[in-house]
Write a protein that holds these residues in place. Structure first.
Motif, mmCIF file in Angstrom:
data_model
loop_
_atom_site.group_PDB
_atom_site.id
_atom_site.type_symbol
_atom_site.label_atom_id
_atom_site.label_comp_id
_atom_site.label_asym_id
_atom_site.label_seq_id
_atom_site.Cartn_x
_atom_site.Cartn_y
_atom_site.Cartn_z
ATOM 1 N N MET A 154 1.624 17.006 13.364
ATOM 2 C CA MET A 154 0.241 15.772 13.572
ATOM 3 C C MET A 154 0.249 15.129 12.588
ATOM 4 S SD MET A 154 -3.265 16.591 14.643
ATOM 5 C CE MET A 154 -4.130 17.864 13.019
ATOM 6 N N ALA A 155 0.379 13.754 13.777
ATOM 7 C CA ALA A 155 -0.109 12.173 12.200
ATOM 8 C C ALA A 155 -1.490 12.083 12.403
ATOM 9 C CB ALA A 155 0.820 11.706 12.690
ATOM 10 N N LEU A 156 -2.296 11.069 11.118
ATOM 11 C CA LEU A 156 -3.722 11.242 11.221
ATOM 12 C C LEU A 156 -3.424 9.562 10.903
ATOM 13 C CD1 LEU A 156 -6.286 11.303 11.314
ATOM 14 C CD2 LEU A 156 -6.476 11.477 9.327
ATOM 15 N N LYS A 157 -4.111 8.765 12.204
ATOM 16 C CA LYS A 157 -3.761 7.022 11.565
ATOM 17 C C LYS A 157 -5.179 6.312 11.677
ATOM 18 C CE LYS A 157 -1.808 2.999 13.746
ATOM 19 N NZ LYS A 157 -1.925 2.117 15.312
ATOM 20 N N GLY A 158 -5.045 4.995 10.662
ATOM 21 C CA GLY A 158 -6.706 4.903 10.545
ATOM 22 C C GLY A 158 -7.221 5.066 9.642
ATOM 23 N N ASN A 159 -8.507 4.042 9.952
ATOM 24 C CA ASN A 159 -9.795 4.406 9.143
ATOM 25 C C ASN A 159 -10.335 3.789 8.082
ATOM 26 O OD1 ASN A 159 -11.297 6.240 10.347
ATOM 27 N ND2 ASN A 159 -10.179 8.379 9.040
ATOM 28 N N VAL A 160 -9.771 1.959 7.766
ATOM 29 C CA VAL A 160 -10.189 1.477 7.302
ATOM 30 C C VAL A 160 -10.922 0.703 8.429
ATOM 31 C CG1 VAL A 160 -9.771 -0.458 6.285
ATOM 32 C CG2 VAL A 160 -8.277 1.311 5.850
ATOM 33 N N ASP A 161 -11.922 0.088 7.932
ATOM 34 C CA ASP A 161 -13.240 -0.354 9.363
ATOM 35 C C ASP A 161 -12.680 -1.648 9.402
ATOM 36 O OD1 ASP A 161 -15.499 -0.852 11.064
ATOM 37 O OD2 ASP A 161 -16.135 -0.789 9.292
ATOM 38 N N CYS A 162 -12.315 -1.615 10.512
ATOM 39 C CA CYS A 162 -12.130 -3.547 11.421
ATOM 40 C C CYS A 162 -13.449 -4.037 11.552
ATOM 41 C CB CYS A 162 -11.087 -3.165 11.861
ATOM 42 S SG CYS A 162 -10.391 -5.212 12.349
ATOM 43 N N ALA A 163 -14.448 -3.672 12.346
ATOM 44 C CA ALA A 163 -15.263 -4.104 12.978
ATOM 45 C C ALA A 163 -16.110 -4.787 11.894
ATOM 46 C CB ALA A 163 -16.409 -2.888 13.330
ATOM 47 N N HIS A 164 -16.876 -3.781 10.912
ATOM 48 C CA HIS A 164 -17.619 -4.382 10.055
ATOM 49 C C HIS A 164 -16.963 -4.664 8.224
ATOM 50 C CE1 HIS A 164 -19.970 -2.186 12.356
ATOM 51 N NE2 HIS A 164 -20.470 -3.268 12.607
ATOM 52 N N LEU A 165 -16.380 -3.760 8.178
ATOM 53 C CA LEU A 165 -15.915 -3.960 6.475
ATOM 54 C C LEU A 165 -14.558 -5.049 6.218
ATOM 55 C CD1 LEU A 165 -16.070 -2.822 3.327
ATOM 56 C CD2 LEU A 165 -14.246 -1.084 4.305
ATOM 57 N N MET A 166 -14.163 -4.830 7.115
ATOM 58 C CA MET A 166 -13.052 -5.833 6.747
ATOM 59 C C MET A 166 -13.481 -7.613 7.314
ATOM 60 S SD MET A 166 -9.835 -4.955 6.438
ATOM 61 C CE MET A 166 -8.420 -5.639 6.497
ATOM 62 N N THR A 167 -14.187 -7.293 8.427
ATOM 63 C CA THR A 167 -14.414 -9.108 8.255
ATOM 64 C C THR A 167 -16.231 -9.275 7.725
ATOM 65 O OG1 THR A 167 -16.648 -7.949 9.754
ATOM 66 C CG2 THR A 167 -14.116 -8.346 11.112
ATOM 67 N N LEU A 168 -16.842 -8.082 6.721
ATOM 68 C CA LEU A 168 -18.182 -8.743 5.665
ATOM 69 C C LEU A 168 -18.475 -8.618 5.281
ATOM 70 C CD1 LEU A 168 -20.644 -7.973 8.700
ATOM 71 C CD2 LEU A 168 -19.940 -10.411 8.145
ATOM 72 N N GLY A 169 -16.722 -7.236 4.718
ATOM 73 C CA GLY A 169 -16.960 -7.063 2.937
ATOM 74 C C GLY A 169 -15.814 -7.884 2.047
ATOM 75 N N SER A 170 -15.899 -7.332 0.889
ATOM 76 C CA SER A 170 -15.366 -8.279 -0.386
ATOM 77 C C SER A 170 -13.966 -7.566 0.097
ATOM 78 C CB SER A 170 -16.251 -8.111 -1.618
ATOM 79 O OG SER A 170 -16.010 -6.762 -2.041
ATOM 80 N N MET A 184 -3.988 11.505 3.148
ATOM 81 C CA MET A 184 -2.542 11.929 2.920
ATOM 82 C C MET A 184 -2.201 12.902 1.880
ATOM 83 S SD MET A 184 -1.068 8.128 0.048
ATOM 84 C CE MET A 184 -0.003 9.420 0.080
ATOM 85 N N PRO A 185 -3.347 14.379 1.891
ATOM 86 C CA PRO A 185 -2.445 15.323 1.623
ATOM 87 C C PRO A 185 -1.772 16.213 2.365
ATOM 88 C CG PRO A 185 -4.543 15.343 0.436
ATOM 89 C CD PRO A 185 -4.291 13.750 1.193
ATOM 90 N N GLY A 186 -0.544 16.647 2.783
ATOM 91 C CA GLY A 186 0.473 17.015 3.844
ATOM 92 C C GLY A 186 1.058 16.455 4.384
ATOM 93 N N GLY A 187 0.743 15.523 4.512
ATOM 94 C CA GLY A 187 1.360 13.932 5.157
ATOM 95 C C GLY A 187 1.393 13.732 5.986
ATOM 96 N N GLY A 188 1.870 13.008 6.826
ATOM 97 C CA GLY A 188 1.389 12.250 8.284
ATOM 98 C C GLY A 188 0.801 11.238 8.094
ATOM 99 N N PHE A 189 0.243 10.833 7.139
ATOM 100 C CA PHE A 189 -1.426 9.709 7.315
ATOM 101 C C PHE A 189 -0.539 8.068 7.536
ATOM 102 C CE2 PHE A 189 -4.016 6.927 5.110
ATOM 103 C CZ PHE A 189 -4.886 7.318 6.562
ATOM 104 N N ILE A 190 -1.128 7.415 8.234
ATOM 105 C CA ILE A 190 -0.735 6.829 8.513
ATOM 106 C C ILE A 190 -2.101 5.290 8.554
ATOM 107 C CG2 ILE A 190 0.009 4.180 10.044
ATOM 108 C CD1 ILE A 190 1.000 7.037 12.136
ATOM 109 N N LEU A 191 -2.180 4.666 7.068
ATOM 110 C CA LEU A 191 -2.931 3.623 7.032
ATOM 111 C C LEU A 191 -2.899 2.615 8.271
ATOM 112 C CD1 LEU A 191 -5.008 3.199 5.253
ATOM 113 C CD2 LEU A 191 -3.872 1.414 4.111
ATOM 114 N N SER A 192 -4.161 2.387 8.337
ATOM 115 C CA SER A 192 -3.867 1.172 9.496
ATOM 116 C C SER A 192 -5.547 0.960 9.294
ATOM 117 C CB SER A 192 -3.521 1.351 11.012
ATOM 118 O OG SER A 192 -4.471 1.841 12.011
ATOM 119 N N SER A 193 -6.357 0.110 9.611
ATOM 120 C CA SER A 193 -7.773 -0.516 10.486
ATOM 121 C C SER A 193 -7.909 0.138 11.681
ATOM 122 C CB SER A 193 -8.160 -1.892 9.626
ATOM 123 O OG SER A 193 -6.915 -2.594 11.838
#
Length: 68
Positions: free
Chosen positions: A1-17, A33-42
């Motif tokens: 199993m892999a986990l993908k995502g979790n950088v907020d594109c709706a608010h943080l990436m548009t309004l944050g610093s 990341m712990p255990g492997g299988g994480f894919i960072l994305s918005s």
């Protein structure tokens, strides 16, 4: 199993610093990341309202902190 995502594109990436995006990216990496299988994305895309400097902050933080 892999986990993908979790950088907020709706608010943080548009309004944050870039600093806020970098911190959220580090947090997502710490949690995902712990255990492997994480894919960072918005959430699901990089849409036109995302600030380019915030996208760069996410990528730079990934390069700095996202090594297994």
């Amino acid at each position: 199993m892999a986990l993908k995502g979790n950088v907020d594109c709706a608010h943080l990436m548009t309004l944050g610093s870039p600093a806020q995006v970098a911190e959220a990216t580090r947090k997502a990496l710490r949690i995902g990341m712990p255990g492997g299988g994480f894919i960072l994305s918005s959430s699901n895309s990089i849409h036109s309202a995302v600030k380019p400097e915030n996208y760069r902050a996410m990528l730079d933080t990934l390069r700095e902190c996202g090594k297994y």
